[in-house]
Write a protein that holds these residues in place. Sequence first.
Motif, mmCIF file in Angstrom:
data_model
loop_
_atom_site.group_PDB
_atom_site.id
_atom_site.type_symbol
_atom_site.label_atom_id
_atom_site.label_comp_id
_atom_site.label_asym_id
_atom_site.label_seq_id
_atom_site.Cartn_x
_atom_site.Cartn_y
_atom_site.Cartn_z
ATOM 1 N N GLN A 139 0.833 -1.204 0.000
ATOM 2 C CA GLN A 139 0.000 0.000 0.000
ATOM 3 C C GLN A 139 0.870 1.257 0.000
ATOM 4 O O GLN A 139 0.568 2.235 -0.700
ATOM 5 C CB GLN A 139 -0.923 -0.010 1.218
ATOM 6 C CG GLN A 139 -1.923 -1.159 1.210
ATOM 7 C CD GLN A 139 -2.822 -1.156 2.428
ATOM 8 O OE1 GLN A 139 -3.625 -0.242 2.613
ATOM 9 N NE2 GLN A 139 -2.703 -2.170 3.273
ATOM 10 N N LYS A 140 1.946 1.211 0.750
ATOM 11 C CA LYS A 140 2.856 2.358 0.789
ATOM 12 C C LYS A 140 3.445 2.621 -0.587
ATOM 13 O O LYS A 140 3.595 3.782 -0.994
ATOM 14 C CB LYS A 140 3.966 2.106 1.803
ATOM 15 C CG LYS A 140 4.944 3.269 1.944
ATOM 16 C CD LYS A 140 6.008 2.977 2.989
ATOM 17 C CE LYS A 140 7.006 4.139 3.087
ATOM 18 N NZ LYS A 140 8.057 3.853 4.095
ATOM 19 N N TYR A 162 0.759 4.525 -2.656
ATOM 20 C CA TYR A 162 0.503 5.907 -2.245
ATOM 21 C C TYR A 162 1.739 6.790 -2.427
ATOM 22 O O TYR A 162 1.613 7.975 -2.765
ATOM 23 C CB TYR A 162 0.001 5.931 -0.801
ATOM 24 C CG TYR A 162 -1.246 5.095 -0.615
ATOM 25 C CD1 TYR A 162 -2.271 5.124 -1.567
ATOM 26 C CD2 TYR A 162 -1.392 4.238 0.476
ATOM 27 C CE1 TYR A 162 -3.396 4.345 -1.430
ATOM 28 C CE2 TYR A 162 -2.535 3.458 0.620
ATOM 29 C CZ TYR A 162 -3.528 3.513 -0.334
ATOM 30 O OH TYR A 162 -4.654 2.729 -0.203
ATOM 31 N N GLN A 163 2.930 6.226 -2.271
ATOM 32 C CA GLN A 163 4.140 7.004 -2.540
ATOM 33 C C GLN A 163 4.238 7.315 -4.024
ATOM 34 O O GLN A 163 4.624 8.427 -4.412
ATOM 35 C CB GLN A 163 5.383 6.227 -2.085
ATOM 36 C CG GLN A 163 6.679 7.019 -2.223
ATOM 37 C CD GLN A 163 6.678 8.277 -1.372
ATOM 38 O OE1 GLN A 163 6.528 8.195 -0.149
ATOM 39 N NE2 GLN A 163 6.817 9.438 -1.996
ATOM 40 N N TYR A 177 -4.037 13.757 -4.414
ATOM 41 C CA TYR A 177 -3.074 13.506 -5.487
ATOM 42 C C TYR A 177 -3.748 13.452 -6.859
ATOM 43 O O TYR A 177 -3.205 12.887 -7.804
ATOM 44 C CB TYR A 177 -2.321 12.199 -5.212
ATOM 45 C CG TYR A 177 -1.589 12.208 -3.890
ATOM 46 C CD1 TYR A 177 -0.713 13.234 -3.571
ATOM 47 C CD2 TYR A 177 -1.810 11.200 -2.949
ATOM 48 C CE1 TYR A 177 -0.054 13.258 -2.348
ATOM 49 C CE2 TYR A 177 -1.153 11.216 -1.722
ATOM 50 C CZ TYR A 177 -0.278 12.251 -1.432
ATOM 51 O OH TYR A 177 0.378 12.272 -0.227
ATOM 52 N N LEU A 236 1.677 7.693 -6.088
ATOM 53 C CA LEU A 236 0.694 8.731 -6.385
ATOM 54 C C LEU A 236 1.210 10.109 -5.978
ATOM 55 O O LEU A 236 1.016 11.094 -6.705
ATOM 56 C CB LEU A 236 -0.625 8.436 -5.670
ATOM 57 C CG LEU A 236 -1.381 7.176 -6.133
ATOM 58 C CD1 LEU A 236 -2.614 6.948 -5.276
ATOM 59 C CD2 LEU A 236 -1.765 7.281 -7.607
ATOM 60 N N ALA A 237 1.883 10.174 -4.831
ATOM 61 C CA ALA A 237 2.454 11.446 -4.383
ATOM 62 C C ALA A 237 3.550 11.916 -5.339
ATOM 63 O O ALA A 237 3.607 13.096 -5.711
ATOM 64 C CB ALA A 237 3.005 11.297 -2.969
ATOM 65 N N VAL A 289 -10.234 5.045 0.693
ATOM 66 C CA VAL A 289 -9.183 6.053 0.913
ATOM 67 C C VAL A 289 -9.378 7.240 -0.043
ATOM 68 O O VAL A 289 -8.428 7.932 -0.381
ATOM 69 C CB VAL A 289 -7.774 5.442 0.742
ATOM 70 C CG1 VAL A 289 -7.473 4.466 1.850
ATOM 71 C CG2 VAL A 289 -7.625 4.766 -0.631
ATOM 72 N N LEU A 338 -7.717 10.625 0.637
ATOM 73 C CA LEU A 338 -6.279 10.610 0.378
ATOM 74 C C LEU A 338 -6.012 10.700 -1.123
ATOM 75 O O LEU A 338 -5.169 11.483 -1.581
ATOM 76 C CB LEU A 338 -5.649 9.332 0.950
ATOM 77 C CG LEU A 338 -4.192 9.064 0.557
ATOM 78 C CD1 LEU A 338 -3.273 10.123 1.137
ATOM 79 C CD2 LEU A 338 -3.769 7.669 1.033
ATOM 80 N N LEU A 339 -6.756 9.919 -1.905
ATOM 81 C CA LEU A 339 -6.545 9.915 -3.362
ATOM 82 C C LEU A 339 -6.792 11.298 -3.960
ATOM 83 O O LEU A 339 -6.068 11.727 -4.871
ATOM 84 C CB LEU A 339 -7.476 8.890 -4.016
ATOM 85 C CG LEU A 339 -7.285 7.422 -3.616
ATOM 86 C CD1 LEU A 339 -8.270 6.544 -4.369
ATOM 87 C CD2 LEU A 339 -5.864 6.954 -3.857
#
Length: 417
Positions: free
Chosen positions: A62-63, A66-67, A104, A69-70, A97, A100-101
């Motif tokens: 998961q990290k 999300y990393q 980004y 996407l950032a 989420v 959070l999405l």
Amino acid sequence: MTVRFFHTSDWHLGQFFYNHSRQYEHEQFLTWLIDQIKLKQPHALLIAGDIFDVINPASSAQKQLYQFLADAHAVAPHMQTLMIAGNHDSGYRIEQVEPLLSKYNAKAVGVIHKNTEGQLDLNRLLIPIYNEQQHIVAWCLSLPFLRPAEITGINEQTNDSKAAIAHLHQQLIAAAKQRKTKDQALILMSHAHMQGAETSDSERPIIIGNEEALSTALFDEVIDYVALGHLHKPQKVGQDHIRYSGSPIPLSFSEVNYKHQLLEITIDPQLASPERVQLEVLPIPRSIALHRIRGEMHDVLQQLSTLATGEIENIDQREYVDIEYHSLTPPPPNLRQQFEQALPENRYRLVRISRQYLSSEQDGSHTQAIQLEPPTPAQLFQNVWQKQGYSADDEVLNDFMSLVHEAEKILEDEQNS
């Protein structure tokens, strides 16, 4: 107005390959993808399902997402990332989420929802794609992996899965036609098995006897491009504009010769076909090689000794080797040791050994493959489950593998503490 986007799918973040983590390989792919985004500055990135390898992915997987996407948002703030759930994903997990999405400029469609009237909520499936001036240049019809419980029994047109799938496509395309203007493109993103497409042995079957493979007749001619996910081999299905992007890394040895790629698509709705849709293939570099060695014992040993030399210090970056040797006799007790000694030192990971048993009979020769490696946890679970009279479907197997990975993580933490 022209729209430019990337089409990718089947990342399978968090996959373990014969108990070896693919995290390094995924990191290399995602770093390469960030470079392509920075260089090309597309309006959108489409990820057509199977983002993760299991329904309950490890925190490290998961990290990674999300990393990414950032990082993608940092190099291309205007780019939208649009994702759908595949049969390996939990649709509810990737949707929950959403706050959070949105930070980004990303959006995920995981499940088919119903509106307050109990009908299909088409608004959630129709996502506008914007250009740098914030004008809508395309609509993305986003269809995650369709589970019967989500789409059947809504009305008289949805009594069974086949009818429900056809009804959903008809309703969604009709709604998209009403919204689009003549200078906007229509893109359909779907995670499905299409009739006539070529499979590998690493894809989890989502059809029985090919009876439920979908027909490209579902896609109205008004659709400019169909971005498919699920099958790992890059390929078109019938027509040039209906394509699987394929997986970014080989997910089994059967995929060793696949030309893994990212598809860059440009659509100009003002033009007529075939100039309307332009496609460019961006080959994805392979960070770790896979070697399939086949033959009789002396041939295998010879092939192993001629492999490239040079130590690779990090074991997670060493190349994979799969051996299938052909023999009339049972394996010697030191078989693996012989193979290991023939390999150049500290460069390879021998992950599988199998024997092709040869026997001669009066009516000719036949072969029988015998697996010499110990069974995997998944294989043991399926054997026990079937002996109890149950069928180990995808969700049950995914839940079991999630528990296995959690147990492995606990053991790893205990060893490191």
